[in-house]
Design an enzyme around this catalytic site. Structure first.
Site, PDB file in Angstrom:
ATOM      1  N   GLY A  11       0.842  -1.203   0.000  1.00 38.73           N
ATOM      2  CA  GLY A  11       0.000   0.000   0.000  1.00 38.73           C
ATOM      3  C   GLY A  11       0.871   1.245   0.000  1.00 38.73           C
ATOM      4  N   SER A  13       1.601   3.192  -2.458  1.00 43.13           N
ATOM      5  CA  SER A  13       1.348   4.165  -3.523  1.00 43.13           C
ATOM      6  C   SER A  13       0.628   5.415  -3.043  1.00 43.13           C
ATOM      7  CB  SER A  13       0.536   3.503  -4.633  1.00 43.13           C
ATOM      8  OG  SER A  13      -0.614   2.877  -4.086  1.00 43.13           O
ATOM      9  N   ARG A  14      -0.101   5.305  -1.946  1.00 38.49           N
ATOM     10  CA  ARG A  14      -0.918   6.441  -1.481  1.00 38.49           C
ATOM     11  C   ARG A  14      -0.883   6.529   0.044  1.00 38.49           C
ATOM     12  NH1 ARG A  14      -6.283   5.684  -2.196  1.00 38.49           N
ATOM     13  NH2 ARG A  14      -6.235   3.522  -2.898  1.00 38.49           N
ATOM     14  N   ASP A  62      -2.107  -8.099  -5.248  1.00 44.20           N
ATOM     15  CA  ASP A  62      -3.132  -8.120  -4.207  1.00 44.20           C
ATOM     16  C   ASP A  62      -2.558  -8.893  -3.019  1.00 44.20           C
ATOM     17  OD1 ASP A  62      -5.249  -8.616  -2.544  1.00 44.20           O
ATOM     18  OD2 ASP A  62      -6.579  -9.405  -4.103  1.00 44.20           O
ATOM     19  N   VAL A  63      -2.338  -8.213  -1.903  1.00 44.01           N
ATOM     20  CA  VAL A  63      -1.663  -8.874  -0.776  1.00 44.01           C
ATOM     21  C   VAL A  63      -2.481 -10.024  -0.185  1.00 44.01           C
ATOM     22  CG1 VAL A  63      -0.191  -6.926  -0.097  1.00 44.01           C
ATOM     23  CG2 VAL A  63      -2.479  -7.161   0.918  1.00 44.01           C
ATOM     24  N   ASN A  89       1.307  -2.299   5.327  1.00 46.34           N
ATOM     25  CA  ASN A  89       0.440  -1.130   5.469  1.00 46.34           C
ATOM     26  C   ASN A  89      -0.840  -1.230   4.638  1.00 46.34           C
ATOM     27  OD1 ASN A  89      -0.021   2.029   5.648  1.00 46.34           O
ATOM     28  ND2 ASN A  89       0.160   1.530   3.455  1.00 46.34           N
ATOM     29  N   SER A 141      -4.377  -0.320  14.041  1.00 50.89           N
ATOM     30  CA  SER A 141      -5.232   0.862  14.206  1.00 50.89           C
ATOM     31  C   SER A 141      -5.754   0.874  15.636  1.00 50.89           C
ATOM     32  CB  SER A 141      -6.422   0.771  13.242  1.00 50.89           C
ATOM     33  OG  SER A 141      -7.421   1.694  13.612  1.00 50.89           O
ATOM     34  N   TYR A 154     -13.052  -4.564  10.208  1.00 47.44           N
ATOM     35  CA  TYR A 154     -11.795  -3.798  10.272  1.00 47.44           C
ATOM     36  C   TYR A 154     -11.146  -3.920  11.653  1.00 47.44           C
ATOM     37  CZ  TYR A 154      -8.759   0.344   9.626  1.00 47.44           C
ATOM     38  OH  TYR A 154      -7.697   1.212   9.536  1.00 47.44           O
ATOM     39  N   LYS A 158      -7.553  -5.544  12.588  1.00 47.28           N
ATOM     40  CA  LYS A 158      -6.497  -4.734  13.217  1.00 47.28           C
ATOM     41  C   LYS A 158      -6.098  -5.307  14.580  1.00 47.28           C
ATOM     42  CE  LYS A 158      -5.984  -1.784   9.882  1.00 47.28           C
ATOM     43  NZ  LYS A 158      -4.760  -1.790   9.072  1.00 47.28           N
TER      44      LYS A 158
END
Ligand code: NAP
Length: 246
Positions: A11, A13-14, A62-63, A89, A141, A154, A158
């Site tokens: 992740g 790239s952004r 795709d991880v 990440n 997170s 999520y 996490k």
């Protein structure tokens, strides 16, 4: 500080991953970026990193795909000659209250956010063990520590990353490799851009430092955990949330 080291950032790239990639590159590391599908963001980030005078290459992968992560790590080892730092990440959200959450939404988030980290760790484990040095950083997170309505998928992923971090730290410490996690609160990225204004206002009001964090601030912590300044820290989960979860 990281000259001669290779960092793999999923992740990258952004958002937080991009900020971490730039921060590690500013400190001399060569960077292998993994991204899902946004070719333009990946090539822009790759260009920005190269302008800092280090090697950079992006890999579409795709991880959540075990075999594909294996092939990608193999290619990175061939291109860079080794891996010293792994930042897990890559992550997505698919928020819904449990009564509306589909099985697919639950599985997708677990597969990318949690299994994706396992896949990457599984494939870099041997090369890092053989090198007898390395640092793995998982991006968890505070949602995984506090729970958060609408984020059953999520926050489970996490929280799972926290268990994974501690187990990996114990399994690999004797080989000179460390594994830690960062647990951000609300950080200004595309992921939080989609939040309704009211949710942002409520979040900011609940944060003792009264603002959302910046990707660069998380990147500073990732840099600290990546390098020797944290060489006696392993299995640790460090919150970076403006005090949200005190
Ligand atoms: P973001 O701006 O949405 O960027 C997500 C990155 O992950 C992109 O580079 C994306 O690639 C990549 N990605 C998504 N799915 C992938 C997959 N299946 N395989 C490989 N790469 C994939 O997110 P962010 O806000 O920077 O978040 C980064 C991490 O921090 C996530 O793990 C997130 O859960 C965590 N985090 C964020 C916050 C926050 O407030 N922002 C708070 C706590 C934790 P493409 O560009 O190709 O789509």
């Amino acid at each position: 500080m990281l000259k001669g080291k290779t960092a793999v950032i999923t992740g990258g790239s952004r958002g937080i991953g991009k900020a971490a990639a730039l921060k590690l590159a500013e400190n001399g590391a060569d960077i292998a970026l993994i991204y899902a599908g946004n070719d333009e963001a990946a090539s822009d980030t790759e260009r920005e990193i190269k302008s800092l005078g280090v090697k950079a290459k992006s890999y579409k992968c795709d991880v959540s795909d075990f075999d594909k992560t294996g092939e990608t790590v193999k290619q990175i080892l061939a291109d860079f000659g080794g891996v010293d730092i792994l930042v897990n990440n890559a992550g997505i959200t698919k928020d819904k209250l449990i009564l509306q959450m589909s099985e697919e939404d639950f599985e997708k988030v677990i597969n990318i956010n949690l299994k994706g980290a396992f896949n990457m760790i599984r494939h870099v484990f041997s090369p890092m063990m053989k090198k007898r040095s390395g640092s793995i950083i998982n991006v968890s997170s505070v949602s995984g520590m506090m729970g958060n309505p609408g984020q059953a998928n999520y926050s489970s992923a996490k929280a799972g990353l926290i268990g994974l971090t501690k187990t990996v730290a114990k399994e690999i410490a004797s080989r000179g490799v460390r594994c830690n996690a960062v647990a951000p609160g609300f950080i200004e990225t595309d992921m939080t851009d989609v939040l309704p204004e009211k949710v942002r206002e409520n979040a900011e009001a609940a944060i003792p430092l009264k603002r959302m964090g910046k990707p660069e601030e998380v990147a500073e912590l990732i840099l600290f955990l990546a390098g020797d300044r944290s060489k006696y820290i392993t299995g640790e989960i460090i919150k970076i949330d403006g005090g949200l979860y005190i």
